[in-house]
Scaffold this active site. Sequence first.
Site, PDB file in Angstrom:
ATOM      1  N   HIS A  32      47.264  41.132  45.544  1.00  0.00           N
ATOM      2  CA  HIS A  32      48.111  40.010  45.133  1.00  0.00           C
ATOM      3  C   HIS A  32      49.485  40.489  44.716  1.00  0.00           C
ATOM      4  CE1 HIS A  32      45.742  41.213  41.536  1.00  0.00           C
ATOM      5  NE2 HIS A  32      46.774  40.865  40.799  1.00  0.00           N
ATOM      6  N   PHE A  33      50.420  39.566  44.857  1.00  0.00           N
ATOM      7  CA  PHE A  33      51.747  39.759  44.292  1.00  0.00           C
ATOM      8  C   PHE A  33      51.814  39.028  42.964  1.00  0.00           C
ATOM      9  CE2 PHE A  33      53.620  40.100  48.777  1.00  0.00           C
ATOM     10  CZ  PHE A  33      53.938  41.437  48.643  1.00  0.00           C
TER      11      PHE A  33
HETATM   12  P1  5GP Z   1      45.885  42.038  37.526  1.00  0.00           P
HETATM   13  O1  5GP Z   1      45.247  42.077  36.153  1.00  0.00           O
HETATM   14  O2  5GP Z   1      44.903  42.336  38.599  1.00  0.00           O
HETATM   15  O3  5GP Z   1      47.170  42.781  37.635  1.00  0.00           O
HETATM   16  O4  5GP Z   1      46.319  40.526  37.745  1.00  0.00           O
HETATM   17  C1  5GP Z   1      45.380  39.514  37.827  1.00  0.00           C
HETATM   18  C2  5GP Z   1      46.053  38.313  37.246  1.00  0.00           C
HETATM   19  O5  5GP Z   1      45.273  37.189  37.565  1.00  0.00           O
HETATM   20  C3  5GP Z   1      46.168  38.354  35.730  1.00  0.00           C
HETATM   21  O6  5GP Z   1      47.518  38.183  35.379  1.00  0.00           O
HETATM   22  C4  5GP Z   1      45.271  37.206  35.251  1.00  0.00           C
HETATM   23  O7  5GP Z   1      45.835  36.518  34.145  1.00  0.00           O
HETATM   24  C5  5GP Z   1      45.187  36.323  36.478  1.00  0.00           C
HETATM   25  N1  5GP Z   1      43.919  35.633  36.608  1.00  0.00           N
HETATM   26  C6  5GP Z   1      42.690  36.154  36.416  1.00  0.00           C
HETATM   27  N2  5GP Z   1      41.744  35.223  36.631  1.00  0.00           N
HETATM   28  C7  5GP Z   1      42.405  34.082  36.983  1.00  0.00           C
HETATM   29  C8  5GP Z   1      41.973  32.756  37.337  1.00  0.00           C
HETATM   30  O8  5GP Z   1      40.801  32.425  37.363  1.00  0.00           O
HETATM   31  N3  5GP Z   1      42.942  31.850  37.625  1.00  0.00           N
HETATM   32  C9  5GP Z   1      44.265  32.181  37.603  1.00  0.00           C
HETATM   33  N4  5GP Z   1      45.150  31.208  37.907  1.00  0.00           N
HETATM   34  N5  5GP Z   1      44.696  33.405  37.282  1.00  0.00           N
HETATM   35  C10 5GP Z   1      43.789  34.349  36.978  1.00  0.00           C
END
Ligand code: 5GP
Length: 141
Positions: free
Chosen positions: A99-100
């Site tokens: 993801h971005f």
């Molecule tokens: P990472 O932690 O992998 O860099 O980013 C994942 C992002 O996805 C996080 O910023 C987190 O807040 C978001 N996220 C995780 N679960 C969900 C969800 O169920 N819905 C949405 N809209 N965002 C999510």
Amino acid sequence: MMGCIFCAIAKGEAPAEVVYEDQATMAFLDINPATPGHTLVIPKMHVRNIYDLNDETAAAVMRTATRVARGLRNALRPDGMNLMQANERAGFQSVFHFHFHLVPRWVGDGLRLPWKPEQGDAQAMAEVASRIRKVLIETKE
Ligand code: 5GP
Ligand code: ZN
């Protein structure tokens, strides 16, 4: 892929404030209400990291990120966005779906969107998402 929250969102099987969607990609607000306007851009297919992105999907996801970045700029009037890419287990990833992150620069610059604490987070997020959607529709190429 079972258990991938972003795949569930892409299939419409988990709730998210979607601001943009086309055949191959989707953009939705980060669930974290402390970062209004923070938006995630994904391919609708499960790709774990950047190395596994095919050229066509890479182009599609970048085009969506660019369009949504413009929409965010126009809808929220920040001084711009930072685009970051998240991979599998690199760093502190919480979701292992390529993801971005589109991150409004005002967070780092100490500028903030008005975020009324008396509003429910869901309502505030829905309002931000609806402003972004409106601008994206108005500026659709
Ligand atoms: P990472 O932690 O992998 O860099 O980013 C994942 C992002 O996805 C996080 O910023 C987190 O807040 C978001 N996220 C995780 N679960 C969900 C969800 O169920 N819905 C949405 N809209 N965002 C999510
Ligand atoms: Zn996935």
